[in-house]
Motif scaffolding. Sequence first.
Motif, PDB file in Angstrom:
ATOM      1  N   HIS A 161       0.868  -1.179   0.000  1.00 60.21           N
ATOM      2  CA  HIS A 161       0.000   0.000   0.000  1.00 60.21           C
ATOM      3  C   HIS A 161       0.906   1.231   0.000  1.00 60.21           C
ATOM      4  CE1 HIS A 161      -2.923   3.003   1.339  1.00 60.21           C
ATOM      5  NE2 HIS A 161      -3.879   2.128   1.080  1.00 60.21           N
ATOM      6  N   PRO A 162       0.571   2.275  -0.758  1.00 60.14           N
ATOM      7  CA  PRO A 162       1.454   3.450  -0.824  1.00 60.14           C
ATOM      8  C   PRO A 162       1.754   4.078   0.531  1.00 60.14           C
ATOM      9  CG  PRO A 162      -0.219   3.557  -2.535  1.00 60.14           C
ATOM     10  CD  PRO A 162      -0.580   2.391  -1.669  1.00 60.14           C
ATOM     11  N   ASP A 163       0.822   3.980   1.474  1.00 64.20           N
ATOM     12  CA  ASP A 163       1.026   4.618   2.778  1.00 64.20           C
ATOM     13  C   ASP A 163       1.847   3.765   3.742  1.00 64.20           C
ATOM     14  OD1 ASP A 163      -0.453   6.682   1.826  1.00 64.20           O
ATOM     15  OD2 ASP A 163      -2.181   6.385   3.129  1.00 64.20           O
ATOM     16  N   TRP A 164       2.262   2.580   3.316  1.00 66.96           N
ATOM     17  CA  TRP A 164       2.969   1.698   4.233  1.00 66.96           C
ATOM     18  C   TRP A 164       4.480   1.850   4.172  1.00 66.96           C
ATOM     19  CZ3 TRP A 164      -0.003  -3.552   3.287  1.00 66.96           C
ATOM     20  CH2 TRP A 164      -1.313  -3.411   3.776  1.00 66.96           C
ATOM     21  N   GLN A 165       5.007   2.625   3.244  1.00 67.02           N
ATOM     22  CA  GLN A 165       6.452   2.772   3.125  1.00 67.02           C
ATOM     23  C   GLN A 165       6.832   4.248   2.991  1.00 67.02           C
ATOM     24  OE1 GLN A 165       5.107   0.523   0.452  1.00 67.02           O
ATOM     25  NE2 GLN A 165       5.085  -1.075   2.008  1.00 67.02           N
ATOM     26  N   GLU A 166       7.984   4.581   3.547  1.00 66.41           N
ATOM     27  CA  GLU A 166       8.512   5.926   3.360  1.00 66.41           C
ATOM     28  C   GLU A 166       8.877   6.154   1.904  1.00 66.41           C
ATOM     29  OE1 GLU A 166      11.356   7.371   6.319  1.00 66.41           O
ATOM     30  OE2 GLU A 166      11.084   5.466   7.355  1.00 66.41           O
ATOM     31  N   LYS A 167       9.334   5.121   1.247  1.00 59.59           N
ATOM     32  CA  LYS A 167       9.646   5.187  -0.174  1.00 59.59           C
ATOM     33  C   LYS A 167       9.270   3.849  -0.803  1.00 59.59           C
ATOM     34  CE  LYS A 167      14.485   3.876   0.601  1.00 59.59           C
ATOM     35  NZ  LYS A 167      15.893   4.267   0.406  1.00 59.59           N
ATOM     36  N   PRO A 168       8.955   3.835  -2.104  1.00 59.84           N
ATOM     37  CA  PRO A 168       8.525   2.582  -2.729  1.00 59.84           C
ATOM     38  C   PRO A 168       9.581   1.486  -2.609  1.00 59.84           C
ATOM     39  CG  PRO A 168       8.074   4.461  -4.152  1.00 59.84           C
ATOM     40  CD  PRO A 168       8.920   4.978  -3.022  1.00 59.84           C
ATOM     41  N   LEU A 169       9.103   0.291  -2.335  1.00 52.65           N
ATOM     42  CA  LEU A 169       9.988  -0.863  -2.247  1.00 52.65           C
ATOM     43  C   LEU A 169       9.990  -1.599  -3.587  1.00 52.65           C
ATOM     44  CD1 LEU A 169       8.868  -2.315   1.194  1.00 52.65           C
ATOM     45  CD2 LEU A 169      11.029  -1.176   0.716  1.00 52.65           C
ATOM     46  N   LEU A 217       6.300  -8.105  -0.361  1.00 54.35           N
ATOM     47  CA  LEU A 217       5.687  -9.166   0.433  1.00 54.35           C
ATOM     48  C   LEU A 217       6.562  -9.528   1.620  1.00 54.35           C
ATOM     49  CD1 LEU A 217       3.592 -11.300   1.024  1.00 54.35           C
ATOM     50  CD2 LEU A 217       4.609 -12.737  -0.760  1.00 54.35           C
ATOM     51  N   ARG A 218       7.882  -9.561   1.430  1.00 60.49           N
ATOM     52  CA  ARG A 218       8.784  -9.872   2.533  1.00 60.49           C
ATOM     53  C   ARG A 218       8.602  -8.870   3.689  1.00 60.49           C
ATOM     54  NH1 ARG A 218      13.165 -12.722   1.773  1.00 60.49           N
ATOM     55  NH2 ARG A 218      13.321 -12.055  -0.413  1.00 60.49           N
ATOM     56  N   THR A 219       8.471  -7.593   3.341  1.00 60.68           N
ATOM     57  CA  THR A 219       8.273  -6.569   4.362  1.00 60.68           C
ATOM     58  C   THR A 219       6.926  -6.731   5.044  1.00 60.68           C
ATOM     59  OG1 THR A 219       9.692  -5.021   3.173  1.00 60.68           O
ATOM     60  CG2 THR A 219       8.158  -4.087   4.771  1.00 60.68           C
ATOM     61  N   TYR A 220       5.881  -6.940   4.240  1.00 63.71           N
ATOM     62  CA  TYR A 220       4.550  -7.145   4.823  1.00 63.71           C
ATOM     63  C   TYR A 220       4.557  -8.330   5.794  1.00 63.71           C
ATOM     64  CZ  TYR A 220      -0.288  -8.718   5.159  1.00 63.71           C
ATOM     65  OH  TYR A 220      -1.501  -9.148   5.639  1.00 63.71           O
ATOM     66  N   ALA A 221       5.239  -9.406   5.418  1.00 63.01           N
ATOM     67  CA  ALA A 221       5.256 -10.614   6.239  1.00 63.01           C
ATOM     68  C   ALA A 221       6.002 -10.430   7.551  1.00 63.01           C
ATOM     69  CB  ALA A 221       5.858 -11.776   5.455  1.00 63.01           C
ATOM     70  N   ASP A 241       8.719  -9.240  14.627  1.00 65.87           N
ATOM     71  CA  ASP A 241       9.058  -7.821  14.753  1.00 65.87           C
ATOM     72  C   ASP A 241       9.098  -7.198  13.362  1.00 65.87           C
ATOM     73  OD1 ASP A 241       9.345  -7.946  17.527  1.00 65.87           O
ATOM     74  OD2 ASP A 241      11.434  -8.593  17.358  1.00 65.87           O
ATOM     75  N   PRO A 242       8.333  -6.120  13.129  1.00 69.49           N
ATOM     76  CA  PRO A 242       8.265  -5.559  11.774  1.00 69.49           C
ATOM     77  C   PRO A 242       9.554  -4.873  11.350  1.00 69.49           C
ATOM     78  CG  PRO A 242       7.070  -4.174  13.325  1.00 69.49           C
ATOM     79  CD  PRO A 242       7.472  -5.408  14.084  1.00 69.49           C
ATOM     80  N   LEU A 243       9.816  -4.971  10.065  1.00 72.30           N
ATOM     81  CA  LEU A 243      10.926  -4.213   9.499  1.00 72.30           C
ATOM     82  C   LEU A 243      10.583  -2.728   9.535  1.00 72.30           C
ATOM     83  CD1 LEU A 243      11.698  -6.466   6.402  1.00 72.30           C
ATOM     84  CD2 LEU A 243      12.957  -6.345   8.558  1.00 72.30           C
ATOM     85  N   PRO A 244      11.535  -1.852   9.835  1.00 73.19           N
ATOM     86  CA  PRO A 244      11.251  -0.421  10.043  1.00 73.19           C
ATOM     87  C   PRO A 244      11.102   0.354   8.742  1.00 73.19           C
ATOM     88  CG  PRO A 244      13.567  -0.819  10.382  1.00 73.19           C
ATOM     89  CD  PRO A 244      12.952  -2.170  10.102  1.00 73.19           C
ATOM     90  N   THR A 245       9.958   0.188   8.075  1.00 72.46           N
ATOM     91  CA  THR A 245       9.724   0.931   6.845  1.00 72.46           C
ATOM     92  C   THR A 245       8.530   1.856   6.932  1.00 72.46           C
ATOM     93  OG1 THR A 245       8.310  -0.813   5.962  1.00 72.46           O
ATOM     94  CG2 THR A 245      10.669  -0.947   5.462  1.00 72.46           C
ATOM     95  N   ASP A 246       7.829   1.839   8.053  1.00 71.11           N
ATOM     96  CA  ASP A 246       6.586   2.605   8.173  1.00 71.11           C
ATOM     97  C   ASP A 246       6.699   3.605   9.314  1.00 71.11           C
ATOM     98  OD1 ASP A 246       3.059   1.651   8.400  1.00 71.11           O
ATOM     99  OD2 ASP A 246       4.032   3.603   8.348  1.00 71.11           O
TER     100      ASP A 246
END
Length: 277
Positions: A12-20, A26-30, A267-272
């Motif tokens: 989702h565009p709002d889930w990342q500071e910059k496009p992945l 999917l790896r980040t979402y997971a 633990d989520p990856l720090p992208t949001d």
Amino acid sequence: MRLYVGCAMWTHPDWQEKPLPPAERLRTYASWCNAVEGNTTFYATPQRRTVESWARQTDPDFRFVMKLPRTITHDRRLTGVDEEMAAFLDALEPLGRRLHALWVQLPASFTQLPALADLLDALPSHYRCAVEVRHPVFFENPRATAQLEAVLEAAGAEWIPFDTTVLFEQPATSPAEYEARAKKPHNPRRTRALTRYPIVRYHGRDDPAATVAGWQPWIDTTVAWLREGRSPTIFIHTPDNASSRTLARRFHADVRARLPDLDPLPDPLPTDPMTLF
């Protein structure tokens, strides 16, 4: 005890500071959620190499609930679909145990239970199935409800409720809520599980606080299911889904506050950078 939570998409565009890059989305979402709805397969059966990429990006304990293609459910209404189903199952094979369930989402006009029974009976026994119906008769007519439950229980299949109660209980307050109300079904809430693996789709509002307040009955139901030895999967939707990933983790945390032995999420990856609570 294992509770799976997730969203209707993994990017989702709002889930990342910059496009992945695609290979990282999917790896980040997971790292945030442990399940996802496979809505894209409704529009086309994916290439096998695409599914192999999904498997590489997720741990074996991650779960996909994959929607059958619309050619099977809506165009052919479950009849004469052996070739399409075989191609779909072959494409999904690389997921292995990550494939939590085949999701049979039926059109709102569908009432042909013999066709559904035939489809479920023809599937290989190692596939778990979950069916989402939208025709009001299955929610309003006790005889139709019992007939559907009998078909599902005979096949060991689950009934997926799509709970839009909160979305419809107050007038829409934004374009996203107006659009969601126009597209989503409005049927009574259903909380009865038929199998050890109940699946729920819950739709909230733009306001995260309203979404959290509205899911309280599902907290009680989920806790009860877990205590009964079931492994539920709860998918959180909002009108624009910008907050759904964070809210899914909040739902898991609210259940775990009552069941401390519940397995934690990763633990989520720090992208949001977004913080709702």
